[in-house]
Design a protein around this motif. Structure first.
Motif, short mmCIF file in Angstrom:
data_model
loop_
_atom_site.label_atom_id
_atom_site.label_comp_id
_atom_site.label_asym_id
_atom_site.label_seq_id
_atom_site.Cartn_x
_atom_site.Cartn_y
_atom_site.Cartn_z
N HIS A 130 0.72 -1.16 -0.05
CA HIS A 130 0.06 0.00 0.02
C HIS A 130 0.93 1.34 0.04
O HIS A 130 0.71 2.35 -0.65
CB HIS A 130 -0.82 -0.11 1.26
CG HIS A 130 -2.01 -0.98 1.18
ND1 HIS A 130 -2.17 -2.31 2.06
CD2 HIS A 130 -3.36 -1.02 0.46
CE1 HIS A 130 -3.39 -2.80 1.64
NE2 HIS A 130 -3.91 -2.03 0.69
N ILE A 134 -8.65 3.80 1.62
CA ILE A 134 -8.12 2.44 1.99
C ILE A 134 -8.73 1.82 3.21
O ILE A 134 -9.19 0.82 3.10
CB ILE A 134 -6.59 2.23 1.98
CG1 ILE A 134 -6.03 2.78 0.45
CG2 ILE A 134 -6.11 1.02 2.11
CD1 ILE A 134 -4.53 3.07 0.50
N VAL A 187 -3.96 -4.10 -2.32
CA VAL A 187 -3.18 -3.19 -2.86
C VAL A 187 -3.45 -3.04 -4.36
O VAL A 187 -3.39 -2.09 -4.87
CB VAL A 187 -1.76 -4.09 -2.88
CG1 VAL A 187 -0.42 -3.32 -3.76
CG2 VAL A 187 -1.15 -4.50 -1.42
N THR A 238 -6.08 -0.35 -4.41
CA THR A 238 -5.44 0.79 -4.22
C THR A 238 -4.54 1.41 -5.34
O THR A 238 -4.59 2.38 -5.69
CB THR A 238 -4.28 0.61 -3.03
OG1 THR A 238 -5.01 0.09 -1.92
CG2 THR A 238 -3.56 1.95 -2.75
#
Length: 302
Positions: free
Chosen positions: A196, A216, A223, A226
């Motif tokens: 992240h 998030i 991830v 993101t």
């Protein structure tokens, strides 16, 4: 959070040790010196003097105030480094911005790494040993790498040889220190993974970075999710920027129903954010169009 309190407790214990005049530590060979080297110690700001040979002579006041605000909210995330001059007397080696900002906030103590005479080799050993631990979070590892580079005067290539890590791995960790302190704290608390953090580095604007960080946490993004969100932010197509339909008031909804009833067809209304808009009157055939036209003309003559 338990990890943080443990560090603070350790720092207070070492602070007491350093204030014992009967066991003053002046050399790496002195008793208890091994407890100080490589550890975080809570030092009184009054016992620290700035380095007269500090190359930076001016500090941006606005940036200093921003750092002070961050410290007021989160505390000092990255400890400063000092050199022991005498009993309970230290000189700043690195971290003068953090030192000055902590004074602005009114803190009495600050977390610090202490360098003592002849401690170069001991410090390097302590830091390398610390890096090999399994329970370190990514920010702790990054800080240890940075200290080895700054204080032992190593290049990333030399550090790679010393600790047996690829240079690219070291570089990836060091980039994490560019993240906003709030994001760094999230990583230290285990809220975010290193994946992240590495993804968030692409966002240079601090406000945008924190907004994505909050997104998030709120939506428990992976991830990969993101990465997609970061791409949207960088291209200006964030979820927040997508056009939202203006809310139609009850009064307007009733008026639309009344107009639809009058024309015998479902009239639509489209509004803009500014409040202006347009009415759409659909028709199904030429005859239907002529019917609606006649109704309009009759109402105009009335």
């Amino acid at each position: 959070m338990a990890k943080a309190s443990k560090k603070k407790a350790l720092g207070r214990g070492l602070s007491a040790l350093l204030k014992d005049p009967d066991n003053d530590i002046q050399s790496a060979k002195d008793k208890n010196a091994d407890k100080v080297v490589g550890s975080i110690v809570e030092l009184e700001l009054e016992s620290i003097e700035v380095n007269p040979f500090q190359p930076r002579s001016s500090f941006n006041e606005e940036a200093l105030e921003e750092l002070a605000s961050s410290i007021r909210e989160l505390g000092v995330i990255q400890p400063i480094t000092v050199r022991k001059l005498d009993f309970n007397k230290y000189q700043l080696v690195s971290g003068e911005r953090r030192f000055r900002a902590s004074k602005l906030v009114g803190l009495e103590t600050i977390p610090a790494y202490i360098r003592i005479a002849n401690d170069q080799e001991s410090l390097e050993m302590a830091l390398v040993e610390n890096i090999q631990r399994q329970d370190l979070d990514p920010i702790e590892i990054a800080l240890s790498y940075q200290r080895l580079i700054d204080e032992i005067d190593l290049t990333q290539e030399e550090l790679s040889d010393r600790i047996g890590k690829n240079r690219s791995t070291i570089a990836n960790y060091l980039r994490l220190l560019k993240l906003d302190p709030i994001v760094q704290t999230g990583m230290r608390d285990g809220i975010l993974s290193m994946g992240h953090g590495r993804t968030l580095i692409a966002i240079e604007d601090e406000n945008s970075q924190i907004e994505v960080y909050q997104e998030i946490i709120k939506n428990k993004l992976s991830v990969r999710e993101t990465e997609k969100l970061v791409k949207q932010v960088l291209s200006g197509k964030t979820r927040q920027n997508k056009t939202k339909k203006p809310i139609v008031s009850d009064e307007k909804q009733k008026a639309i129903k009344s107009i639809s009833s009058a024309f015998g067809t479902k009239v639509e209304m489209k509004l803009s954010k500014k409040g202006n808009g347009k009415l759409i009157i659909p028709f199904s055939s030429d005859e239907d169009f002529n019917r609606i036209q006649q109704l309009i003309e009759e109402n105009l003559h009335d």
